[in-house]
Write a protein that holds these residues in place. Structure first.
Motif, PDB file in Angstrom:
ATOM      1  N   LEU A 180       5.023   2.050  13.477  1.00 46.86           N
ATOM      2  CA  LEU A 180       5.286   1.922  12.046  1.00 46.86           C
ATOM      3  C   LEU A 180       4.306   2.755  11.231  1.00 46.86           C
ATOM      4  O   LEU A 180       3.128   2.876  11.581  1.00 46.86           O
ATOM      5  N   LEU A 181       4.799   3.311  10.129  1.00 50.82           N
ATOM      6  CA  LEU A 181       3.926   4.049   9.218  1.00 50.82           C
ATOM      7  C   LEU A 181       2.961   3.093   8.532  1.00 50.82           C
ATOM      8  O   LEU A 181       3.243   1.904   8.359  1.00 50.82           O
ATOM      9  N   THR A 182       1.824   3.629   8.112  1.00 48.42           N
ATOM     10  CA  THR A 182       0.903   2.900   7.247  1.00 48.42           C
ATOM     11  C   THR A 182       0.834   3.628   5.908  1.00 48.42           C
ATOM     12  O   THR A 182       1.325   4.759   5.771  1.00 48.42           O
ATOM     13  N   VAL A 183       0.207   2.992   4.942  1.00 49.37           N
ATOM     14  CA  VAL A 183       0.043   3.626   3.630  1.00 49.37           C
ATOM     15  C   VAL A 183      -0.723   4.941   3.774  1.00 49.37           C
ATOM     16  O   VAL A 183      -0.407   5.936   3.111  1.00 49.37           O
ATOM     17  N   GLN A 184      -1.718   4.978   4.668  1.00 46.41           N
ATOM     18  CA  GLN A 184      -2.486   6.210   4.865  1.00 46.41           C
ATOM     19  C   GLN A 184      -1.608   7.315   5.457  1.00 46.41           C
ATOM     20  O   GLN A 184      -1.754   8.486   5.101  1.00 46.41           O
ATOM     21  N   ASP A 185      -0.681   6.965   6.356  1.00 45.76           N
ATOM     22  CA  ASP A 185       0.256   7.962   6.892  1.00 45.76           C
ATOM     23  C   ASP A 185       1.071   8.589   5.765  1.00 45.76           C
ATOM     24  O   ASP A 185       1.332   9.790   5.749  1.00 45.76           O
ATOM     25  N   VAL A 186       1.488   7.750   4.815  1.00 50.55           N
ATOM     26  CA  VAL A 186       2.273   8.228   3.672  1.00 50.55           C
ATOM     27  C   VAL A 186       1.438   9.165   2.809  1.00 50.55           C
ATOM     28  O   VAL A 186       1.897  10.241   2.403  1.00 50.55           O
ATOM     29  N   ILE A 187       0.208   8.752   2.522  1.00 55.25           N
ATOM     30  CA  ILE A 187      -0.683   9.578   1.682  1.00 55.25           C
ATOM     31  C   ILE A 187      -0.837  10.979   2.278  1.00 55.25           C
ATOM     32  O   ILE A 187      -0.718  11.992   1.592  1.00 55.25           O
ATOM     33  N   GLU A 188      -1.095  11.031   3.596  1.00 57.95           N
ATOM     34  CA  GLU A 188      -1.313  12.322   4.249  1.00 57.95           C
ATOM     35  C   GLU A 188       0.003  13.070   4.483  1.00 57.95           C
ATOM     36  O   GLU A 188       0.069  14.288   4.366  1.00 57.95           O
TER      37      GLU A 188
END
Length: 693
Positions: A206-214
């Protein structure tokens, strides 16, 4: 013969090679001081290798990045294409042997076969492992194969390694669905041969918020320190009215919504505070828009829970498209995912067998990381139930999740189940495996009141007073430990030391040969662990009390694998000084020696003579303790408390504690300034203490 290197190999992308490297590194770092990590082949010399960067950072590996890899794929394929394979292997051997000579162990991570082109017509990983003299861990990705196909792969890989005269250390079958897991287990009956099966953990993908940011180059509009690790289970675009859109949100969704849709934004924050709707993980504003100033002001004024808000330059469609292409990444800061992965790894491999195979010559060195990993493993092997009464504190909830995911202990939380569940879900946590007890409405309450009344009635306690006491978190939790509903308790994040210890003294009481509760800190220095006592409880102990502190501290040290050499500290060494304080220490030493002639103990002794061999040779040349003391008993609280803090702050030592000792059952106190890591360590220690009762 003990092996000095391992080579981890995987056929496909997504097999979990970093996951296995991480699990093995935990075992290695628990047993060995200097461990190297090496990838013979990386994808590109121009970009940082994520696995190397992760392992070096997380495990504090003392080596340069450029020493942790051999060559990139382009170089390797050119060498093979020009018939210089032997030269390539010799170059890799040269780099590997340098590490093998400098380190206790080398963990190698191969490159996936799927990354290699048809230029390479043999299994390069096996060839490299062969020439390194490394045992091989082979990983098979079972996600897209049937149980029969996986079974055939397992047998084929074993035969392949044997035919190449390679030692198969283990075969790991990863990403098995429930039904497939059971079917493969049956097929492998009688032929497991160090084959370990791992079930699929969907959260790791699953994606995390940090994955989205980057991944989409998002900017933070509103984000908390802990929000970066929140997982995202789905992506929704808010293209409906609020009335209709609320029907479509699900737990841990990321919602793409234009910043001028104030109705949707406020509705999502309203859902966060409502028990009737799921909790989303993040909001993304397209077009680099910002919310209306009044909406922003309202959101910033919410003091309990918040939703991370990000903005991106792209439009709604392009943002959704980009998000669908972002891959989940395991980061050093991904503590929740790391805990989940390590819990799975340690629950499914034979740790004891692996340690027997890899253990090099015993070392006296113990680093903070080695000590911490040993705590986790010791607690995991004999899992206990630890009650955490302070469930209203966010740090406790985060520590509870890590504890459960790593399999360190079973967790009991006290509080209203509905309210507590809402709170941890709003924080993006998963505590579904914790036991929650609404203590004020518990069926145990009457039993606890009666038990406490019977224990204290001769001291004038009334039933009403007993009822009032059990209405306090720490009293109820302590009684749970006393009557066996829990094995240990950890409190103190929001309560004072007195509020933690008082119920224990009244209910659990001290061990038969100990009349005083005391404490120790495990002081984890760079290459050793010292035990400091007492630095938290007894202000000015007399000789008899000091002796009991020394006895308790020695037992605690030995319970955690430390061969105790005890120094009774003073401002004087041996017979060189006099005075009331020196005599107190001298008398305490004699009391310990009279009760425990088997203890290695010296006192009175100064700190420098206790821990420094050169000073010890001058001041106490014939002592078996001087210069090698690892249990240091301070004459009073003022000295002990100041010393542990001075050592902690000036040397960078990791101080774990205070750990309470002398009680019949384990109760431990936290500092009110404790971090999540401190709580997890204390839970592990409490679980270990419970296993020794």
């Amino acid at each position: 013969m003990k092996i000095k290197s391992l080579y981890i190999s995987a056929q496909e992308k997504g097999a979990g090679i970093l996951f296995v490297s991480m699990g093995m590194m935990e075992i290695l770092k628990r047993n060995l001081h200097r461990v190297a990590f090496f990838r013979p082949i990386t994808l590109s010399k121009d970009t940082v290798d994520g696995d190397i960067e992760f392992i070096l950072q997380r495990y504090d590996i003392d080596m340069k990045y450029e020493d942790a890899y051999g060559f990139d794929i382009e170089y390797v394929e050119n060498m093979i294409a020009s018939n210089r394979s032997n030269e390539l292997i010799n170059q890799l051997i040269s780099k590997f042997k340098k590490l093998e000579n400098e380190y206790d162990f080398v963990l190698c991570e191969g490159i996936r076969r799927s990354f290699l082109t048809t230029t390479i017509n043999y299994d390069l990983n096996i060839k490299i492992a062969q020439n390194f003299g490394s045992s091989v861990i082979n990983i098979i990705n079972a996600r897209n194969s049937t149980a029969t196909e996986v079974y055939e792969d397992v047998l084929m890989e074993r035969d392949n390694l044997k035919s190449e005269s390679c030692d198969c250390f283990a075969t790991i079958v990863n990403r098995l669905g429930d039904g497939k897991y059971e079917e493969l287990e049956k097929k492998l009956q009688g032929s497991r041969e160090n084959t370990y099966l791992f079930k699929e953990l969907s959260e790791l993908d699953l994606l995390t918020v940090q994955d989205v940011i980057e991944g989409v180059d998002a900017k933070a509009v509103l984000i908390g320190e802990k929000d970066h690790t929140r997982v995202i289970r789905g992506i929704k675009v808010a293209a409906l009215s609020l009335d209709n859109f609320l029907d479509h949100i699900e737990e841990d969704d990321l919602v793409i919504v234009p910043a001028d849709r104030s109705d949707i934004i406020l509705g999502l924050f309203g859902a966060l505070y409502s028990k009737n709707y799921p909790n989303i993980s993040a909001i993304v504003f397209p077009f680099d828009m910002t919310a209306h100033k009044n909406v922003k002001k309202l959101i910033e004024g919410l003091d309990s829970f918040n939703i991370p808000v990000l903005s991106v330059a792209t439009d709604t469609y392009e943002t959704g498209k980009k998000l669908s292409q972002v891959n989940a990444k395991l980061r050093v800061t991904s503590e929740r995912k790391i805990s989940l992965a390590l819990g799975l790894f340690h629950a499914n491999v034979d740790i004891e067998l692996i340690e027997k195979k890899i253990a090099a010559s015993k070392t006296k060195i113990t680093t903070p990381m080695m000590f911490e990993y040993k705590l986790f493993e010791q607690a995991r092997v004999n899992k206990k139930r630890i009650v955490l009464p302070e469930s209203m504190d966010e740090r406790i909830l985060r520590a509870a999740e890590i504890t459960l995911r790593r399999g360190v202990a079973d967790v009991i939380l006290l509080g209203n189940e509905e309210k507590l569940t809402q709170n941890y879900l709003r924080l993006g946590l998963d505590l579904s495996e914790a036991t929650i007890i609404d203590y004020l409405n518990s069926e145990l309450m009457e039993e606890f009141i009666e038990e406490f009344y019977e224990k204290r009635k001769e001291k004038g306690l009334t039933r009403e007073a007993a009822r009032d006491a059990m209405g306090h978190l720490n009293y109820f939790a302590t009684m749970m430990v006393q009557l066996g509903y829990a094995d240990g308790m950890v409190s103190g994040a929001i309560h004072s030391t007195g509020e933690t210890i008082r119920p224990a003294l009244q209910i659990i009481k001290t061990k038969p040969d100990i009349s005083v509760v005391s404490s120790v800190f495990f002081m984890c220095l760079k290459t050793e662990v010292l035990v400091y006592g007492d630095c938290a409880v007894n202000q000015d102990p007399d000789a008899k009390t000091l002796a009991q502190i020394a006895i308790s501290s020695t037992r605690t040290a030995e319970a955690f694998g430390i061969d105790a050499k005890v120094a009774m500290l003073s401002y004087s060494t041996g017979e060189s000084g006099s005075g009331a304080e020196v005599e107190k220490v001298r008398e305490a030493t004699k009391i310990v020696q009279s009760k425990h002639s088997d203890f290695l103990i010296e006192g009175p002794i100064q700190y420098d003579a206790a821990v420094n061999k050169n000073v010890a040779r001058t001041k106490l040349p014939d002592s078996k303790v001087a210069g090698e003391a690892n249990v240091l008993i301070f004459p009073d609280l003022n000295t002990g408390n100041n010393t542990y803090k001075a050592v902690q702050r000036s040397s960078g030592a990791v101080a774990i504690g205070p750990i309470l000792q002398g009680l019949n059952k384990p109760i431990n106190d936290l500092s009110r300034g404790c971090l999540v890591t401190d709580i997890v360590n204390t839970i592990a220690i409490t679980a270990i203490q419970a296993g020794q009762e």
